[in-house]
Design a protein around this motif. Structure first.
Motif: not given
Length: 469
Positions: A84-113
């Motif tokens: 999963e990916l959680v995107h913070w819509h409208g926030m001006i934040i680094p790509a790593e935290a932004d929550g999109t695969e295309e921007e290379q944000s890390p995913v939240v793995p299944p049954h992970g953190h």
């Protein structure tokens, strides 16, 4: 081996277990917020319950209140079987935290953190939601109940209100259809400046539709009404959290004064009989309760409203049958809330785009293109950090597209040929066969995703990456 030896070995095993390093998140200080992605049940009304994926046991997820400029940490636990990916819509934040695969944000793995840290901003109404691709799986990504609101406070007085309400517009149980009429764009009466001389008349592909709706987690008539008193002043924060449709809403018998769009104060607050929101857009409105009765706040399309997109507003002491009155017909136009023109210099850098639809370009589904190509656009949109850019969006299709640029704010400077300025947004609806022009500064390094906020359009090609060097 005797019992004493077994006990000794057991004690050593226990000590060894305790000595092993704890998970990284267990060694860190407690996070400011915690989101748990897991199955939830949404009871729209006594006859309809939806099984979906949500946050913290509900859909929408909890309202998160943050302070602008104060760093926060969010622990995200994924209790499902898919990344999963959680995107913070409208926030001006680094790509790593932004929550999109295309921007290379890390995913939240299944049954992970995963723990994310960012500094919230700008102030105002933002929201968070899944940014996982769904394609033809209508139980993934934006089609689930993974959405919630964020209110970023800056400490400035926003005015005196008797009630503050946070209302998300939502559709449920999506399905594919090739026959349902699309009346959501609400822009067919606008000038069609970008209508191509030759229209593609090939049969359209299947599109995602719905016939079940709610405001927050309740359909019209279910749940408690919004209880008001005559003379009260309400501040209502609307968010169109639909992954499928643009929507128009009204509070029957009342006028709404629009004071903010996408969480940002508008240069010219204006009274409207209804509010039009593209998918992903937000609006802040003031309402003076000056017409006693029991009213419906809901979608202006009869089928959508009766399908659940609404809630009851009840004046104190009144228990009448809820009443709906169609609002007067008004063209929704960003220029109503903007200055006559921008006060900023015209950018020297221009990005000119045209959007097209290829009917059944991918089997039974349409494909969406930017400048003749679907995603990816490798190294096509390379920006210089600190430079100002003008983005011209030409819509050569018969849909109104809510376009969103991650990690940036843009100033809307032209809509269908009408000049304007001062209106800051992160999502802009480009009208049916129309044109929108926005200016922005490339002030965020790395990758920023640009896409249509209708999930199916994005999944089937309607996105591009901006690379700021």
């Amino acid at each position: 081996m005797d019992r004493r030896h077994l006990l000794k070995m057991g004690s050593l095993a226990t000590l060894g277990h305790l000595a092993r390093p704890l998970p990284l998140f267990a060694q860190q200080p407690k996070a400011d917020f915690e989101l748990r992605i897991a199955p939830v049940q949404v009871d729209l009304d006594p006859q309809r319950s939806i099984s979906t994926i949500g946050y913290n046991g509900s859909a929408p997820g909890p309202l998160l209140r943050m302070k602008a400029g104060k760093p926060v940490t969010v622990d995200i636990f994924n209790e499902t079987d898919t990344p999963e990916l959680v995107h913070w819509h409208g926030m001006i934040i680094p790509a790593e935290a932004d929550g999109t695969e295309e921007e290379q944000s890390p995913v939240v793995p299944p049954h992970g953190h995963r723990r994310v840290t960012f500094t919230p901003g700008p102030s105002g109404l933002r929201w968070y939601h899944s940014h996982a691709m769904a394609m033809d799986d209508l139980h993934k990504g934006g089609y689930t109940g993974q959405f919630g609101l964020v209110y970023v406070e800056d400490g400035n007085d926003k005015g005196s209100y008797d009630q503050e309400l946070f209302l998300t517009l939502r559709d449920w149980e999506p399905f594919f259809s090739g026959s349902m009429e699309d009346d959501d764009d609400d822009t067919h009466d606008a000038p069609m400046l970008e209508k191509p001389p030759k229209i593609n008349t090939d049969p359209n592909g299947l599109e995602v539709v719905s016939v079940a709706y709610s405001i927050n987690d309740k359909a019209l008539g279910a749940g408690d009404p919004i209880r008001v008193k005559q003379g009260q002043k309400l501040l209502i924060h609307f968010c169109n959290a639909s992954p499928i449709e643009n929507r128009r809403v009204a509070l029957a018998g009342h006028t709404m004064r629009v004071i903010g769009l996408d969480g940002n104060p508008v240069p010219k607050p204006a009274d409207r009989s209804s509010v039009f929101l593209g998918a992903g857009e937000r609006a802040d409105v003031e309402v003076i309760m000056n017409n006693p009765g029991v009213w419906i706040l809901g979608g202006t399309e009869k089928m959508v409203r009766e399908g659940g997109l609404g809630c009851i507003v009840e004046y104190a002491g009144l228990k009448n049958q809820p009443k709906w009155i169609d609002p007067k017909k008004e063209l929704w136009d960003y220029t109503h809330f903007a200055l006559p023109q921008s006060t900023q210099p015209v950018p020297k850098n221009v990005i000119d785009m045209h959007f097209e639809k290829l009917p059944r370009g991918m089997g039974k589904f349409n494909v969406w293109t930017i400048n003749g190509k679907p995603y990816p656009h490798e190294n096509e949109f390379v920006l210089q950090r600190g430079e100002r850019y003008r983005l011209i969006m030409r819509n050569w299709t018969d849909d109104a597209h809510p376009m969103h640029l991650h990690r940036h704010l843009w100033e809307v400077v032209e809509m269908n040929g009408k000049k304007m300025g001062g209106l800051m947004k992160d999502t802009v609806v480009v009208p049916y066969y129309g044109r929108a022009v926005v200016d922005f500064t490339a002030d965020q390094s790395g990758l920023s995703l640009f896409h249509c906020h209708i999930q199916q359009h994005m999944d089937y090609g309607f996105k591009a990456l901006f690379r700021t060097t």
